[in-house]
Design a protein around this motif. Structure first.
Motif, PDB file in Angstrom:
ATOM      1  N   GLY A 141      22.737  20.182  39.481  1.00 46.58           N
ATOM      2  CA  GLY A 141      21.957  20.845  40.514  1.00 46.58           C
ATOM      3  C   GLY A 141      21.620  22.289  40.206  1.00 46.58           C
ATOM      4  O   GLY A 141      21.342  23.072  41.132  1.00 46.58           O
TER       5      GLY A 141
ATOM      6  N   GLY B 117      23.803  16.291  49.687  1.00 47.44           N
ATOM      7  CA  GLY B 117      24.104  15.521  48.494  1.00 47.44           C
ATOM      8  C   GLY B 117      24.209  14.025  48.701  1.00 47.44           C
ATOM      9  O   GLY B 117      24.597  13.302  47.780  1.00 47.44           O
TER      10      GLY B 117
ATOM     11  N   ASN C  74      30.611  13.860  50.884  1.00 46.66           N
ATOM     12  CA  ASN C  74      29.440  12.990  50.800  1.00 46.66           C
ATOM     13  C   ASN C  74      29.700  11.670  50.091  1.00 46.66           C
ATOM     14  O   ASN C  74      28.778  10.878  49.900  1.00 46.66           O
TER      15      ASN C  74
ATOM     16  N   GLU D 154      22.678  15.704  42.033  1.00 43.30           N
ATOM     17  CA  GLU D 154      23.462  16.825  42.546  1.00 43.30           C
ATOM     18  C   GLU D 154      22.508  17.825  43.198  1.00 43.30           C
ATOM     19  O   GLU D 154      21.340  17.944  42.784  1.00 43.30           O
ATOM     20  N   VAL D 155      23.016  18.539  44.213  1.00 46.03           N
ATOM     21  CA  VAL D 155      22.221  19.578  44.856  1.00 46.03           C
ATOM     22  C   VAL D 155      23.053  20.853  44.945  1.00 46.03           C
ATOM     23  O   VAL D 155      24.285  20.813  44.951  1.00 46.03           O
TER      24      VAL D 155
END
Length: 805
Positions: free
Chosen positions: A43, A139, A688, A162-163
């Protein structure tokens, strides 16, 4: 004059040619660049290769203000790179108020109150089906197969994302393996592609390639992805072994069960995939919302078993498949002799194995094949004099087949062939075959639709023979004003119930629809839709109307993103129900009626939100009236914890329905029926990939008979003062599920589930809710605790394990 007309025609043709050329070349394009070094999916987009990739930007609002450019302070930039294994998406999503980015953590495939980014990929660029991949700002992954008929989120792919939340917005990085996609074998690939971003606090959705809401289709408005060359999909072989254990306990006994099996997914070639389940286990599937069924038809349940929901868009063509038939109740019931009773009669048939093959060629031909086999099933019958036990087969070894060919063309149309077949091996059990042709043809520009089908059923039991059904529809599908007209004919012998589901036959109908919608927000509404329908259905043999009504519905979304809808339906003439009496040719006359409803759903962005829908239906019959009220408050405590409570109350006064036969009379009951359903669902997200989930439901319904009647030949009824058998009904059902789910690796999951359930039925009415609620727990509450482990194995990685050994 003729010369002027000639010149005018030439000018017009030239303008149209230029417009068509401009339209063709105005389609957005972006390019992917090949990489040789690996990238880390974290990310951050900090590898040098991301700097070299072209930028796809200048997004356009899809809703609410369709066609407006995105704002500069919340602009979006996307880059694409690829290697021999996967395509990689990098998105920088600017936001001038990053602290206000919504990021509720949900279960996989649940959007919730969060910002989202998605990529829509069409590997054949045929404008008909997308593979869609979304990730939320928290996510959470979502993925689906999408056609113009909707999105199928039961399909799950294995991909990585991914963030990161930054001081300028948020960043998304995706790795989508080619094994999760379908595309042609060409050395030079041309894909359809689009990107979507949802800014939840404003309820805004923006797309890279503009989607015109005035057009009745979305997928063929995608942009173009170029640059991908000389890629070969790796071997698509995935093994998903599972093991599960169950402990079930009630007042009578405690039993333990251990199960093990495997799911197999194999890519036959670049386009087609084989899915198979060996020794299936659906013990943790969601429970069914069973109801007190006083009508002439079976209750239809949702399909909750993953194998029969994942990627089954091809098999839904023509609505000929009701997959709950596979492994459902036996097709026959036990027959007993004098002095015998049925000691046990199975409610379901065990599924031995199942497989499906599906995919689509580069020429747009989709092929689907599904096969399932269920085992022989027996009822146990006891002789009351001798106590001897005998077994009677109620379902033989049974083979279910579904075959589909679906040819797409012109990026917006298709013709499909569907065949379903059920073969019961041995005994005097019936076999069945159903064949259908379905067409869906759209004009160039997707302004008009012509669709329909032709179906034939064949029942091999020397009774029904062949039956037929045909449907035809024409409609305008663009602009603010849209309309459609349709008609259907169904013969008396048409029967798809061995592998599908249909309740009524022997009728023809006509329906017309007109609707108006706004395409861009007004001073009061973000969206507004007015829809009116006319429907007339007649029984073929008598010409009597089975159904006849007109309605008007309004659905709107306010500037505060609250949803408001209301409507009414009027049935102005007497109609006839040919099924309630349970006797062929003996209809029940239904009086004129009218009903109305209104619903309100507040903006889910708020921590507290409320759904409410009252309704009423009035009949032209003394004292006969229905009332309904649905209320569902929800509260989002934080991004991890949400609770939703729902209550649904329905009261039917002086309802008329069949209860019994008495000599040659058909006995009807005039009854008051009350139904109350209370449910709670909740979610606590540890992160998450790890969640706790709660689902509870208490269903209570009772029907109190006021007076009995005898059905007359003309469909009316007269009081019957001689019938006095107690046909009251009081039914309670309780379900409780509490589960823990952990996606500990891609495609791999551990689930622990505690479930309890109970039900009771009585002919004695108890109108106390607290008494009914307490009594259901005293009626042999059943407890089940189970743990299931599923582990995803990719052949391409597994073979490297053995090389290292």
């Amino acid at each position: 004059m003729n010369s002027k007309k000639h010149h005018f025609t030439l000018v017009l043709l030239f303008i149209l040619l230029i417009a068509g050329t401009f339209q063709a070349f105005s389609q957005k394009k972006t390019t992917a660049i090949r990489i040789n070094d690996a990238v880390s999916i974290d990310g951050k987009l900090d590898e040098a290769v991301w700097i070299k990739a072209p930028i796809a930007n200048n997004f356009i609002l899809f809703e609410p203000e369709n066609g407006v450019p995105e704002s500069a302070e919340r602009r979006s930039e996307v880059k694409i790179i690829y290697d021999d294994n996967a395509i990689y998406i990098g998105a920088i999503l600017y936001d001038n108020e990053p602290s206000k980015i919504e990021k509720e953590i949900t279960l996989r495939d649940r959007f919730g109150t969060a910002d989202h980014f998605g990529v829509f990929i069409n590997g054949f660029n045929d404008g008909q089906q997308d593979f869609r991949f979304f990730v939320s700002a928290s996510g959470v992954q979502m993925d689906c197969l999408a056609t113009e008929n909707g999105e199928d989120f039961s399909w799950d792919a294995i991909w990585n994302s991914e963030v990161t939340i930054t001081d300028f917005g948020w960043v998304v990085e995706m790795e989508i393996p080619y094994a999760a996609l379908r595309f042609s074998k060409e050395n030079v690939q041309t894909w359809g592609i689009n990107f979507l971003r949802e800014i939840r606090r404003f309820r805004q959705k923006v797309t890279w390639s503009k989607i015109d809401r005035a057009v009745g289709s979305v997928i063929n408005q995608a942009g173009i992805l170029e640059g991908i060359e000389n890629i070969k999909t790796p071997t698509r072989l995935f093994l998903i072994p599972y093991t599960s254990g169950y402990v079930e306990s009630n007042q009578l006994s405690t039993e333990s069960t251990f199960k093990a099996g495997m799911d197999i997914k194999y890519g036959i070639n670049d386009s087609f995939t084989l899915d198979a389940i060996l020794v299936p286990d659906f013990g943790q599937a969601a429970f069914d919302n069973v109801e007190l069924n006083l009508g002439p038809f079976e209750q239809q349940f949702n399909e909750n078993r993953p194998f029969f929901t994942e990627g089954t868009d091809l098999f839904s063509k023509g609505n000929l498949v009701y997959s709950r038939r596979i492994g459902g109740p036996p097709s026959t019931s036990a027959s007993i002799n004098e002095n015998e009773i049925v000691e046990s009669n199975p409610n379901t048939v065990n599924l031995l194995n199942a497989l499906k093959v599906s995919g689509r060629t580069s020429d747009g031909l989709g092929i689907g094949f599904l096969n399932a086999i269920t085992e022989k099933t027996y009822a146990r019958i006891r002789n009351t004099n001798t106590n001897e036990i005998r077994e009677q087969m109620v379902e033989p070894l049974t083979n279910y087949n579904i075959l589909v060919f679906d040819q797409r063309f012109n990026q917006n149309s298709s013709v499909s062939f569907i065949n379903t077949n059920v073969t019961r091996v041995g005994g005097d059990f019936r076999d069945a075959n159903v064949t259908g042709i379905v067409y869906d043809i759209n004009s160039k520009g997707n302004k008009y639709n012509f669709s329909g089908d032709l179906k034939m059923s064949s029942i091999y039991d020397d009774v029904k023979g062949n039956g037929y059904s045909t449907f035809i529809n024409f409609g305008k599908t663009f602009g603010k004003f849209r309309y459609s007209v349709a008609s259907q004919y169904v013969s008396k012998e048409f029967d798809i119930n061995d592998l599908g589901i249909n309740f009524i036959t022997n009728y023809h109908n006509f329906t017309a629809n007109f609707n108006y919608r706004i395409l861009n927000p007004t001073k009061r509404y973000n969206s507004f839709n007015l829809n009116t329908n006319y429907y007339l259905e007649r029984e073929n043999s008598t010409g009597k109307a089975q159904d006849h009504w007109i309605n008007l519905n309004v659905n709107s979304n306010t500037k505060k993103n609250d949803y408001i809808g209301y409507g009414f339906l009027v049935s102005p003439f007497v109609t006839y129900n040919f099924y309630e009496s349970r006797v062929v040719g003996r209809p029940l006359a239904l009086p004129e009626s009218g009903n109305a409803f209104i619903f309100f759903s507040s903006n889910y962005n708020r921590k507290f939100a409320l759904d409410i829908e009252p309704s009423v239906r009035i009949f032209n019959q003394e004292n006969r009236m229905n009332y309904g009220l649905f209320v569902s408050p929800r509260y989002r405590f934080n991004d991890k914890l949400t609770l939703i409570y729902s209550t649904n109350y329905n009261l039917q006064n002086s309802d008329i329905g069949w209860v019994d036969f008495s000599e040659n009379d058909i006995i009807l009951a005039e009854r008051n029926r009350t139904t109350l359903t209370n449910s709670i669902t909740g979610k606590y997200a540890i992160n998450n990939k790890m969640t706790l989930n709660l689902t509870t439901r208490h269903y209570w319904s009772f029907a109190e008979n006021i007076e009995f009647h005898t059905l007359l030949e003309d469909g009316t009824f007269t009081p019957n003062n001689n019938y006095s058998i107690n046909k009251d009904a009081n039914f309670n059902l309780w379900n409780f599920d509490l589960s823990y789910s952990w996606w500990f690796a891609p495609g791999s999951q551990i689930t622990a589930l505690y479930r309890n359930n109970a039900q009771n039925f009585s002919n004695e009415i108890d109108k106390s809710y607290s008494s009914n609620f307490n009594n259901v727990f005293q009626d042999n509450l059943n407890h089940i605790f189970s743990v299931s482990l599923r582990y995803f194995i990719d052949y391409n990685k597994a073979k490297n394990w053995f090389k290292k050994v």
